[in-house]
Design a protein around this motif. Structure first.
Motif, PDB file in Angstrom:
ATOM      1  N   LYS A   7       0.732  -1.169  -0.007  1.00 39.01           N
ATOM      2  CA  LYS A   7      -0.218  -0.126  -0.061  1.00 39.01           C
ATOM      3  C   LYS A   7       0.781   1.334   0.093  1.00 39.01           C
ATOM      4  O   LYS A   7       2.067   1.265   0.355  1.00 39.01           O
ATOM      5  CB  LYS A   7      -0.995  -0.062   1.348  1.00 39.01           C
ATOM      6  CG  LYS A   7      -1.960  -1.230   1.104  1.00 39.01           C
ATOM      7  CD  LYS A   7      -2.596  -1.015   2.429  1.00 39.01           C
ATOM      8  CE  LYS A   7      -3.783  -2.233   2.481  1.00 39.01           C
ATOM      9  NZ  LYS A   7      -4.781  -2.076   3.765  1.00 39.01           N
ATOM     10  N   SER A   8       0.443   2.177  -0.552  1.00 37.56           N
ATOM     11  CA  SER A   8       1.057   3.597  -0.540  1.00 37.56           C
ATOM     12  C   SER A   8       1.003   4.308   0.490  1.00 37.56           C
ATOM     13  O   SER A   8       0.265   5.466   0.411  1.00 37.56           O
ATOM     14  CB  SER A   8       0.771   4.435  -1.929  1.00 37.56           C
ATOM     15  OG  SER A   8      -0.698   4.609  -2.040  1.00 37.56           O
ATOM     16  N   THR A   9       1.416   3.812   1.663  1.00 38.83           N
ATOM     17  CA  THR A   9       1.273   4.638   2.845  1.00 38.83           C
ATOM     18  C   THR A   9       2.670   4.681   3.489  1.00 38.83           C
ATOM     19  O   THR A   9       3.529   4.160   3.196  1.00 38.83           O
ATOM     20  CB  THR A   9       0.359   3.771   3.830  1.00 38.83           C
ATOM     21  OG1 THR A   9       1.283   2.638   4.118  1.00 38.83           O
ATOM     22  CG2 THR A   9      -1.046   3.724   3.504  1.00 38.83           C
ATOM     23  N   GLU A  76      -1.534  10.595  -4.251  1.00 38.01           N
ATOM     24  CA  GLU A  76      -3.117  10.354  -4.856  1.00 38.01           C
ATOM     25  C   GLU A  76      -3.122  10.536  -6.129  1.00 38.01           C
ATOM     26  O   GLU A  76      -4.065   9.805  -6.832  1.00 38.01           O
ATOM     27  CB  GLU A  76      -3.695  11.675  -4.030  1.00 38.01           C
ATOM     28  CG  GLU A  76      -5.259  11.450  -4.230  1.00 38.01           C
ATOM     29  CD  GLU A  76      -6.070  12.824  -3.554  1.00 38.01           C
ATOM     30  OE1 GLU A  76      -7.215  12.950  -3.723  1.00 38.01           O
ATOM     31  OE2 GLU A  76      -5.275  13.352  -2.656  1.00 38.01           O
ATOM     32  N   PHE A  79      -2.244   7.179  -7.926  1.00 38.42           N
ATOM     33  CA  PHE A  79      -2.935   5.930  -7.548  1.00 38.42           C
ATOM     34  C   PHE A  79      -4.233   6.089  -7.295  1.00 38.42           C
ATOM     35  O   PHE A  79      -5.265   5.083  -7.185  1.00 38.42           O
ATOM     36  CB  PHE A  79      -2.273   5.333  -6.157  1.00 38.42           C
ATOM     37  CG  PHE A  79      -0.795   5.135  -5.993  1.00 38.42           C
ATOM     38  CD1 PHE A  79      -0.135   4.654  -7.152  1.00 38.42           C
ATOM     39  CD2 PHE A  79      -0.163   5.900  -5.023  1.00 38.42           C
ATOM     40  CE1 PHE A  79       1.392   4.558  -6.809  1.00 38.42           C
ATOM     41  CE2 PHE A  79       1.164   5.753  -4.927  1.00 38.42           C
ATOM     42  CZ  PHE A  79       1.707   5.180  -6.066  1.00 38.42           C
ATOM     43  N   THR A  80      -4.940   7.180  -7.462  1.00 38.62           N
ATOM     44  CA  THR A  80      -6.411   7.430  -7.408  1.00 38.62           C
ATOM     45  C   THR A  80      -7.139   8.394  -8.349  1.00 38.62           C
ATOM     46  O   THR A  80      -7.830   8.215  -8.990  1.00 38.62           O
ATOM     47  CB  THR A  80      -6.588   7.943  -5.867  1.00 38.62           C
ATOM     48  OG1 THR A  80      -5.911   7.108  -4.942  1.00 38.62           O
ATOM     49  CG2 THR A  80      -8.237   7.841  -5.512  1.00 38.62           C
ATOM     50  N   SER A  81      -6.614   9.594  -8.246  1.00 39.66           N
ATOM     51  CA  SER A  81      -7.389  10.445  -8.730  1.00 39.66           C
ATOM     52  C   SER A  81      -6.925  11.034 -10.133  1.00 39.66           C
ATOM     53  O   SER A  81      -7.655  11.732 -10.947  1.00 39.66           O
ATOM     54  CB  SER A  81      -7.115  12.100  -8.028  1.00 39.66           C
ATOM     55  OG  SER A  81      -6.174  12.362  -7.942  1.00 39.66           O
ATOM     56  N   ASN A  86      -6.666   3.295 -11.887  1.00 35.85           N
ATOM     57  CA  ASN A  86      -6.395   2.465 -10.781  1.00 35.85           C
ATOM     58  C   ASN A  86      -5.337   1.301 -11.218  1.00 35.85           C
ATOM     59  O   ASN A  86      -5.033   0.502 -10.616  1.00 35.85           O
ATOM     60  CB  ASN A  86      -7.534   1.613 -10.211  1.00 35.85           C
ATOM     61  CG  ASN A  86      -8.226   0.612 -11.438  1.00 35.85           C
ATOM     62  OD1 ASN A  86      -7.791   0.704 -12.470  1.00 35.85           O
ATOM     63  ND2 ASN A  86      -9.362  -0.103 -10.891  1.00 35.85           N
ATOM     64  N   ALA A  89      -2.531   0.937  -8.917  1.00 32.81           N
ATOM     65  CA  ALA A  89      -2.961   0.166  -7.443  1.00 32.81           C
ATOM     66  C   ALA A  89      -2.141  -0.941  -7.066  1.00 32.81           C
ATOM     67  O   ALA A  89      -1.794  -1.852  -8.166  1.00 32.81           O
ATOM     68  CB  ALA A  89      -4.277  -0.228  -7.540  1.00 32.81           C
TER      69      ALA A  89
END
Length: 345
Positions: A7-9, A76, A79-81, A86, A89
């Motif tokens: 995960k991209s955290t 973001e 990976f998301t917007s 996606n 991901a």
């Protein structure tokens, strides 16, 4: 094989450092890379993010740095917007922090491969080896029936590697295929474990070995960087420092800044022993390029320009240098305008 579920955290919350570094890669189908290049470059430049991102039809790879909020916004976007949807991901993402800017400019490059092996039969999206978590790595590589191979290049291995790992002595990843052909045998080497800096080269290397008939192929998930991040130093089997492709040069356990520097003539990483060598002259030469007079001449001139800039209180590289140059041009223009006005008067 299933793709990793990283995960991209953020993994290293160190808010007291002004720069956040994001290293990422993902094998994914990106046939529209030409259309993706400009939006990605514009997004990064608008937020002061610098570094290099490589786009290819097979995915994305690179390392960038910037203010923490800028890197979070980029994550973001990727990976998301953003226009990637996606498709990125589950990317392998690692965060670290720095006190000074690791990069001087932002580059988004289009290439045929995100890591060059030139083996058309290799497809990490279809087939890769078995991922091994860092906490399980020591147990695997201590087994007598496992052949441990460092897939990095010789200058990287020279700074640090795992105990009992084989060094392919390659100068580029393309040469890894020749090493496998000459030194590894699927009939003899039943279990092969591999590692690299962040995991990306092992994705291709493991896929290549499987295509050559090797039965059990393992690779360190997240690479050396993830291992150094989560493994206590007293339990580590990695000796030395890990070379990284930015101005930090190397990192150690906890991804703390290492002691290595770069030879400005040949770009070879230098250990403390290298810097004590008689052939080392700061900014000009080192033991690895001592016979290359052309490199020394160019480096000597570069060092001279840096010394002059320092004496004048000016920057020599990067945005600060560009600002200094712009200010000098404006000052010259002002002086010229004043001179023309005085002549008119």
């Amino acid at each position: 094989m299933n793709a990793p579920t990283s995960k991209s955290t953020p993994t290293l919350p160190q808010p007291h450092h002004p720069y956040k570094v994001m290293a990422l890669y993902k094998f994914a189908s990106l046939p529209d890379v030409e259309a993706l290049k400009s939006p990605l470059a514009e997004f990064c430049c608008a937020r002061g993010v610098k570094g290099t991102l490589i786009l290819a039809p097979e995915g994305i790879n690179g390392t960038v740095a910037g203010a923490p909020e800028a890197i979070d916004a980029l994550a973001e976007f990727l990976f998301t917007s953003g226009p990637f949807g996606n498709r990125l991901a589950g990317a392998e993402v690692k965060y670290s922090f720095a006190d000074t800017a690791p990069f001087l400019r932002m580059k988004v490059r289009l290439k045929p491969e995100i890591v060059t092996l030139r083996a058309p039969q290799v497809d990490p999206n279809r087939q890769v080896g078995t991922y091994v978590e860092p906490e399980d790595w020591n147990g695997l590589i201590e087994r007598n029936d496992v052949v441990l191979v460092d897939t990095r290049n010789d200058y990287e291995v020279g700074l640090g590697t795992f105990q009992r790992a084989l060094d392919p002595h390659t100068s580029s990843f393309v040469e890894f295929k020749d090493y496998v052909e000459k030194n590894l045998d699927p009939a003899r080497d039943k279990k092969v474990a591999m590692f690299c800096t962040g995991g990306i080269r092992c994705e291709k290397a493991s896929s290549y070995l499987l295509s050559q008939g090797f039965e059990e192929v393992f690779h360190l998930k997240g690479g050396i960087l993830k291992y150094l991040e989560v493994t206590p130093p007293e339990e580590s089997r990695f000796k030395g420092e890990c070379f990284v492709f930015d101005e930090r040069v190397s990192v150690g356990h906890g991804l703390e800044l290492g002691s290595a520097t770069l030879c400005r003539a040949c770009r070879h990483p230098l250990t403390e022993a290298d810097r004590r060598h008689a052939d080392y002259h700061e900014g000009i030469s080192c033991p690895h390029c001592r016979d290359d007079a052309a490199k020394h001449e160019a480096a000597a001139e570069r060092q001279r320009q840096m010394d002059l800039a320092r004496q004048r209180g000016l920057a020599h590289m990067g945005d600060a240098a560009a600002t200094d140059a712009q200010q000098r041009r404006q000052r010259k223009k002002q002086l010229a305008d004043q001179s023309r006005q005085a002549n008119k008067d």
